[in-house]
Design an enzyme around this catalytic site. Structure first.
Site, short mmCIF file in Angstrom:
data_model
loop_
_atom_site.label_atom_id
_atom_site.label_comp_id
_atom_site.label_asym_id
_atom_site.label_seq_id
_atom_site.Cartn_x
_atom_site.Cartn_y
_atom_site.Cartn_z
N LYS A 1 11.33 -1.53 -3.13
CA LYS A 1 10.10 -1.04 -3.76
C LYS A 1 10.39 0.13 -4.71
CE LYS A 1 6.73 -3.52 -1.84
NZ LYS A 1 5.67 -4.20 -2.57
N TYR B 1 13.28 -3.02 2.22
CA TYR B 1 11.89 -2.90 1.75
C TYR B 1 11.71 -1.63 0.92
CZ TYR B 1 6.75 -2.72 2.09
OH TYR B 1 5.39 -2.67 1.81
N ASP C 1 11.86 4.82 12.04
CA ASP C 1 10.40 4.76 12.03
C ASP C 1 9.87 6.13 11.56
OD1 ASP C 1 8.39 2.67 13.63
OD2 ASP C 1 7.55 4.68 13.40
N GLU D 1 13.90 0.56 -0.46
CA GLU D 1 14.69 0.69 -1.69
C GLU D 1 14.31 -0.40 -2.70
OE1 GLU D 1 16.16 3.33 -2.20
OE2 GLU D 1 17.44 3.99 -0.56
P1 NAD Z 1 1.28 -9.84 3.39
O1 NAD Z 1 2.61 -10.11 4.05
O2 NAD Z 1 0.05 -10.27 4.10
O3 NAD Z 1 1.24 -10.47 1.92
C1 NAD Z 1 2.38 -10.66 1.13
C2 NAD Z 1 2.23 -11.98 0.40
O4 NAD Z 1 3.36 -12.17 -0.46
C3 NAD Z 1 2.20 -13.18 1.35
O5 NAD Z 1 1.20 -14.07 0.98
C4 NAD Z 1 3.59 -13.81 1.17
O6 NAD Z 1 3.60 -15.20 1.47
C5 NAD Z 1 3.86 -13.50 -0.27
N1 NAD Z 1 5.29 -13.49 -0.59
C6 NAD Z 1 6.31 -12.92 0.07
N2 NAD Z 1 7.48 -13.13 -0.56
C7 NAD Z 1 7.18 -13.85 -1.66
C8 NAD Z 1 7.96 -14.41 -2.72
N3 NAD Z 1 9.30 -14.25 -2.77
N4 NAD Z 1 7.33 -15.11 -3.69
C9 NAD Z 1 5.99 -15.31 -3.65
N5 NAD Z 1 5.20 -14.82 -2.67
C10 NAD Z 1 5.79 -14.10 -1.70
O7 NAD Z 1 1.25 -8.27 3.11
P2 NAD Z 1 0.08 -7.36 2.50
O8 NAD Z 1 -0.24 -6.32 3.49
O9 NAD Z 1 -1.00 -8.19 1.94
O10 NAD Z 1 0.88 -6.64 1.31
C11 NAD Z 1 0.70 -7.03 -0.04
C12 NAD Z 1 1.50 -6.10 -0.92
O11 NAD Z 1 1.05 -4.75 -0.75
C13 NAD Z 1 3.00 -6.11 -0.62
O12 NAD Z 1 3.72 -6.01 -1.82
C14 NAD Z 1 3.19 -4.85 0.20
O13 NAD Z 1 4.49 -4.33 0.06
C15 NAD Z 1 2.14 -3.92 -0.41
N6 NAD Z 1 1.73 -2.90 0.56
C16 NAD Z 1 0.88 -3.22 1.60
C17 NAD Z 1 0.54 -2.22 2.52
C18 NAD Z 1 -0.41 -2.49 3.65
O14 NAD Z 1 -0.61 -1.59 4.46
N7 NAD Z 1 -1.03 -3.64 3.77
C19 NAD Z 1 1.06 -0.93 2.39
C20 NAD Z 1 1.94 -0.67 1.33
C21 NAD Z 1 2.25 -1.65 0.40
N1 UDP Z 2 3.81 0.31 16.29
C1 UDP Z 2 3.46 0.39 17.64
N2 UDP Z 2 3.14 -0.78 18.27
C2 UDP Z 2 3.16 -2.00 17.66
C3 UDP Z 2 3.51 -2.06 16.29
C4 UDP Z 2 3.84 -0.87 15.63
O1 UDP Z 2 3.41 1.47 18.24
O2 UDP Z 2 2.85 -3.00 18.33
C5 UDP Z 2 4.11 1.58 15.58
C6 UDP Z 2 5.34 1.56 14.68
O3 UDP Z 2 6.50 1.89 15.42
C7 UDP Z 2 4.96 2.62 13.66
C8 UDP Z 2 3.44 2.52 13.55
O4 UDP Z 2 3.02 1.82 14.72
O5 UDP Z 2 5.28 3.91 14.16
C9 UDP Z 2 2.98 1.75 12.31
O6 UDP Z 2 3.69 0.52 12.30
P1 UDP Z 2 3.40 -0.64 11.24
O7 UDP Z 2 4.46 -1.66 11.45
O8 UDP Z 2 1.99 -1.05 11.33
O9 UDP Z 2 3.56 0.08 9.83
P2 UDP Z 2 4.72 1.01 9.20
O10 UDP Z 2 5.67 1.43 10.27
O11 UDP Z 2 5.37 0.15 8.19
O12 UDP Z 2 3.97 2.16 8.66
#
Ligand code: NAD
Ligand code: UDP
Length: 318
Positions: free
Chosen positions: A154, A150, A278, A152
Site C-alpha cells: 500500500k 500489505y 499487531d 508496504e
Molecule cells: P474486501 O476483501 O472485502 O474487498 C477487496 C476486494 O478486492 C474483494 O472483492 C476481492 O475479491 C478483490 N480483489 C482482491 N485481489 C484482487 C485482484 N488481484 N484483482 C481484482 N480484485 C481483487 O476488503 P474491503 O474491506 O472491502 O477493502 C477494500 C479496499 O479498502 C482494500 O483495498 C483495502 O486495502 C482498503 N481498506 C479497507 C479497510 C477496511 O477497514 N475495510 C481499511 C483500510 C483500507
Molecule cells: N482481533 C481479535 N480477535 C479476532 C480478530 C482480531 O482480538 O477475532 C484483534 C487483532 O489482533 C487486532 C484487532 O483485533 O488487534 C483488529 O484486527 P483486524 O484484523 O480487524 O484489523 P487490523 O489488525 O488490520 O487493524
C-alpha cells in the site's frame, strides 16, 4: 452521470460503493477477481441498467481493446484483500495486487484521462509511534514482517500515485482508510468486528487476541463511503493523502463487551495468541478531511454495531 470503474467492487467496501454510485445514476463497471469478494454482494445490482461486472485480476493489464473501458471519468482502486488472514495467505500475490494493480490502473487512468482514487490504509503508519496519527506521520512499518506484504504494498501504491501525478499529470486522490465495518462484510472474513458479531450470534466464545488492550478506531461503512465519494469529487489539485476514519478509540476488550451487549449474547471471552506486529494503538486525526471535504463520521459504534449485527443475523438465518 459519470462512467466509473470500481476495482474490488464485489468486496465489502466496493459493493457498498457500487450501490451508491448506481443509485446516483452513474454508469458503473465493477472489476473483481472474487478472491475475497462475492457475487452475492452485488446480486441486486446485476440486473440494473448502468451496472456491469467484469471478472478481472488487477495484477494483469486490462485488455486495451476492451471498449467498455474507453472514456472512463473516474477509477476507484479498491482491489486488495484487507483482512490479515486473507492477505497473509499468499503474501506475494498480495504485494503484486497492490503494486502491479496500481500501475495497471494508473496506466488506464492516463490513457482515459480519468481521475483515480487509491484506497490506501492506516496500515501505512504500521505500529505507530505517534498517537493519534496525522497524515504527516511517516509511519513505523516492519518491512520484513508478516504484515509487510500489505503495508508496504500500500505504501508503494501511494508512491506510484504521486509519481504518476508528478511525471504524467494524472489526476490522483489518496485516502487512508481506518478500520471500517458494516453490512456486506464476509462472515468468514477474519477481521475483528465480523468475528465478534458472528461468534456472539452463534453463542460461540469471542476470540480476543492478546490481552485485548490494543486499540482501534472503527468507522461505519456509510460514513466511510460518503468520505470516499467526497474525496473523489473534491477540488482538482487536492491529492491527499487524507485520513478517513472515526476517531472514537476502543480496546478490543471494550469492543467485545459492546458486541455482547448489542447482540444480547451470553458468549464467553477467550484469549488467544496475539499475531506478530499487531499495532498497539490506532486513531486517526481527521482535521484535514473536516477542512477539505467538510466530512466527519456520524454513526457511533453502538449504532453501527447494531446495524451490522442485524445484517449478520439475517444472513445467518437465511
Ligand atoms: P474486501 O476483501 O472485502 O474487498 C477487496 C476486494 O478486492 C474483494 O472483492 C476481492 O475479491 C478483490 N480483489 C482482491 N485481489 C484482487 C485482484 N488481484 N484483482 C481484482 N480484485 C481483487 O476488503 P474491503 O474491506 O472491502 O477493502 C477494500 C479496499 O479498502 C482494500 O483495498 C483495502 O486495502 C482498503 N481498506 C479497507 C479497510 C477496511 O477497514 N475495510 C481499511 C483500510 C483500507
Ligand atoms: N482481533 C481479535 N480477535 C479476532 C480478530 C482480531 O482480538 O477475532 C484483534 C487483532 O489482533 C487486532 C484487532 O483485533 O488487534 C483488529 O484486527 P483486524 O484484523 O480487524 O484489523 P487490523 O489488525 O488490520 O487493524
Amino acid at each position: 452521470m459519470s462512467k466509473i470503474l470500481v476495482t474490488g467492487g464485489a468486496g465489502f467496501l466496493g459493493s457498498n460503493l457500487c450501490a451508491r454510485l448506481v443509485r446516483e445514476g452513474n454508469e458503473v463497471i465493477c472489476a473483481d477477481n472474487l478472491f475475497t469478494g462475492s457475487l452475492d454482494n452485488i446480486r441486486e445490482l446485476m440486473g440494473q441498467p448502468g451496472f456491469t461486472f467484469l471478472e478481472h485480476d488487477v495484477a494483469e493489464p486490462f485488455d486495451v481493446q476492451a471498449d467498455q473501458l474507453d472514456q472512463l471519468d473516474q477509477i476507484y482502486n479498491l482491489a486488495c484483500p484487507a483482512s490479515p488472514p486473507y492477505y497473509q495467505s499468499d503474501p506475494v500475490k498480495t504485494a503484486k495486487t497492490s503494486v502491479f494493480g496500481i500501475i495497471n490502473m494508473l496506466e488506464l487512468a492516463r490513457r482515459c484521462h480519468a481521475r483515480i482514487l487509491q484506497a490506501s490504509t492506516s496500515e501505512v503508519y504500521g505500529d505507530p509511534q505517534v498517537h493519534p496519527q496525522p497524515e504527516s506521520y511517516r509511519g513505523s512499518v516492519n518491512p520484513i514482517g508478516i504484515r509487510a506484504c500489505y503495508d508496504e504494498g500500500k505504501r508503494m501504491a501511494e508512491t506510484m500515485m504521486f509519481d504518476y501525478h508528478r511525471m504524467y499529470d494524472v489526476d490522483i486522490k489518496v485516502i487512508r482508510i481506518f478500520n471500517t465495518y458494516g453490512p456486506k462484510m464476509n462472515p468468514k472474513d477474519g477481521r475483528v468486528v465480523s468475528n465478534f458479531i458472528v461468534q456472539a450470534l452463534r453463542g460461540e466464545d469471542l476470540t480476543i487476541y492478546g490481552d485485548g488492550s490494543q486499540t482501534r478506531s472503527f468507522c461505519y461503512v456509510d460514513d466511510l463511503i460518503d468520505g470516499m465519494v467526497r474525496m473523489m469529487n473534491s477540488a482538482e489539485g487536492f491529492c491527499g493523502p487524507v485520513n478517513l476514519g472515526n476517531p472514537g478509540e476502543f480496546t478490543m476488550l471494550e469492543l467485545a463487551q459492546k458486541v455482547a451487549a448489542v447482540t444480547g449474547s451470553r458468549s464467553q471471552f477467550v484469549f488467544k495468541e496475539l499475531p506478530s506486529d499487531d499495532p498497539v494503538r490506532r486513531k486517526p486525526v481527521i482535521e484535514l478531511a473536516e477542512k477539505e471535504l467538510g466530512w466527519e463520521p456520524k454513526v457511533g459504534l453502538e449504532e453501527g454495531l447494531g446495524k451490522t449485527a442485524e445484517y449478520f443475523r439475517e444472513l445467518l438465518n437465511a
